[in-house]
Design a protein around this motif. Structure first.
Motif, PDB file in Angstrom:
ATOM      1  N   GLY A 124      12.498   5.444  -4.830  1.00  0.00           N
ATOM      2  CA  GLY A 124      11.623   4.400  -4.675  1.00  0.00           C
ATOM      3  C   GLY A 124      10.178   4.632  -4.473  1.00  0.00           C
ATOM      4  N   SER A 125      10.179   5.839  -3.826  1.00  0.00           N
ATOM      5  CA  SER A 125       8.567   6.207  -3.506  1.00  0.00           C
ATOM      6  C   SER A 125       7.980   6.698  -4.955  1.00  0.00           C
ATOM      7  N   ILE A 126       8.765   7.311  -5.558  1.00  0.00           N
ATOM      8  CA  ILE A 126       8.328   7.822  -7.045  1.00  0.00           C
ATOM      9  C   ILE A 126       7.843   6.860  -8.134  1.00  0.00           C
ATOM     10  N   ASN A 127       8.765   5.540  -8.017  1.00  0.00           N
ATOM     11  CA  ASN A 127       8.412   4.537  -8.573  1.00  0.00           C
ATOM     12  C   ASN A 127       7.312   3.792  -7.972  1.00  0.00           C
ATOM     13  N   GLY A 128       7.026   3.575  -6.812  1.00  0.00           N
ATOM     14  CA  GLY A 128       5.769   2.985  -6.039  1.00  0.00           C
ATOM     15  C   GLY A 128       4.607   3.989  -6.426  1.00  0.00           C
ATOM     16  N   TYR A 129       4.583   5.073  -6.242  1.00  0.00           N
ATOM     17  CA  TYR A 129       3.572   5.917  -6.407  1.00  0.00           C
ATOM     18  C   TYR A 129       2.827   5.915  -7.907  1.00  0.00           C
ATOM     19  N   ILE A 130       3.922   5.782  -8.912  1.00  0.00           N
ATOM     20  CA  ILE A 130       3.326   5.772 -10.145  1.00  0.00           C
ATOM     21  C   ILE A 130       2.856   4.345 -10.446  1.00  0.00           C
ATOM     22  N   VAL A 131       3.277   3.335  -9.956  1.00  0.00           N
ATOM     23  CA  VAL A 131       3.029   1.868 -10.130  1.00  0.00           C
ATOM     24  C   VAL A 131       1.701   1.693  -9.446  1.00  0.00           C
ATOM     25  N   ALA A 132       1.562   2.007  -8.134  1.00  0.00           N
ATOM     26  CA  ALA A 132       0.279   1.853  -7.455  1.00  0.00           C
ATOM     27  C   ALA A 132      -1.076   2.581  -7.830  1.00  0.00           C
ATOM     28  N   TYR A 133      -0.719   3.779  -7.778  1.00  0.00           N
ATOM     29  CA  TYR A 133      -1.448   4.879  -8.122  1.00  0.00           C
ATOM     30  C   TYR A 133      -2.073   5.197  -9.156  1.00  0.00           C
TER      31      TYR A 133
END
Length: 336
Positions: free
Chosen positions: A125-134
């Motif tokens: 989930g953090s990989i998804n979130g990092y790419i989406v957010a940052y």
């Protein structure tokens, strides 16, 4: 005499105020009330059409089936409320299921397996979130890619086969155990739901999640780190999917990389059907609960009626389409 008249007037005003409050509440929650009415109608229909639908055994079976879906639906409510989407939850669920069985077979203790599997889900989930957010990549693309490579990881570690879990494993309690007569999966689902309701409605984080979906730029200009909020939201989604995978592996007594196919669509349909705005800015955990139950009841009822699984898939697709159309009509299309 005057005192009696004053008391009667006061009581009348109080009743009028209560009536107005109920009307305001009903208008505010009209979509939840409407889908709850649909749930009642569907339940009544299956109760009439099949004798086994309202039995205690079927009710217990339905609760066990719905618990993992509700856990993931709570997290998906947060994701969609931010204006995002997570298509990888089915694959993360499969990875968690496979990891659970493989780690137990390798001799890892149950508490260690629980920790490692949940952490693996949070990592995905953090990989998804990092790419989406940052990196400002559309969540549809990011999580679609994750749906493929995470499922590939699950296939890699299992070789495409199911891995059995020993019948004496303490982990089986998570999937089939009870506490005070209540199934453990149901307790976990209720706990996650309560946490979700509190977080979404009564914390700053929930306010930021809703604000990001409604107007991210305004929230960012108010001093909120919107990237961190979105990152945490996708981490929550990954962790919830991993917990659901643990529960399913425990219930089935095996881990498989092939479970959870189309799982994400059921969850998205349930959340959207429940009244969470498809394009963000409004979310409801209670609505998601009702949405999950509606889809679960339809699936369960049609199965009891011995309807072809292909027909059930058609029905689920139609439900998703109707949910999206109604959602857009109610909330409108988000402006780019």
């Amino acid at each position: 005499m005057n005192q009696t008249k004053i008391a009667n007037n006061t009581e009348a005003k109080r009743e009028i105020q209560i009536g107005q409050n109920w009307k305001e509440w009903a208008v505010e929650h009209k979509q939840i009330l409407s889908i709850f009415g649909i749930l009642i109608a569907i339940t009544f229909s299956f109760a009439v059409l099949t004798d086994s639908f309202l039995t205690s055994n079927n009710a217990l079976n339905l609760i066990m089936q719905l618990a993992p879906n509700l856990i993931v639906a709570v997290a998906m409510t947060f994701v969609i409320t931010t204006g995002g989407i997570d298509l990888s939850v089915g694959s993360i669920l499969a990875l968690a299921s496979a990891l659970t069985a493989v780690l137990l077979s390798a001799g890892f203790a149950t508490p260690v397996v629980l920790l490692l599997v949940i952490m693996a889900g949070i990592l995905m989930g953090s990989i998804n979130g990092y790419i989406v957010a940052y990196h400002a990549i559309p969540p549809l693309i990011v999580t679609l890619a994750a749906m493929l490579y995470v499922r590939g990881l699950a296939l890699l570690i299992t070789g495409g086969y199911s891995v059995a879990i020993a019948s004496d494993s303490g982990l089986l309690t998570v999937g089939i155990g009870t506490f005070l007569g209540i199934p453990v999966p149901a307790i976990l689902a209720i706990l996650i739901m309560v946490i979700g309701i509190i977080a979404l409605r009564h914390t700053r984080y929930g306010t930021y999640v809703t604000g990001i979906g409604a107007n991210e730029e305004a929230v960012r200009r108010s001093g909120v780190n919107t990237k961190t909020v979105k990152l945490f939201t996708y981490m929550f989604s990954g962790g919830a999917a991993a917990l659901a995978g643990l529960i399913i592996a425990s219930r089935l007594g095996s881990g498989s990389s092939n479970i959870g196919l189309m799982f994400e669509l059921d969850i998205i349909a349930a959340v959207v059907l429940g009244g969470t705005a498809l394009f963000g800015g409004a979310g409801t955990i209670i609505g998601s609960l009702i949405g999950v139950t509606i889809i679960g009841v339809i699936n369960n009822g049609l199965t009891l009626m011995q309807v072809s699984p292909y027909v059930i898939q058609i029905v689920e697709g139609i439900v998703l389409l109707i949910a999206v159309i109604v959602n857009i009509r109610v909330f409108g299309r988000k402006r780019m």
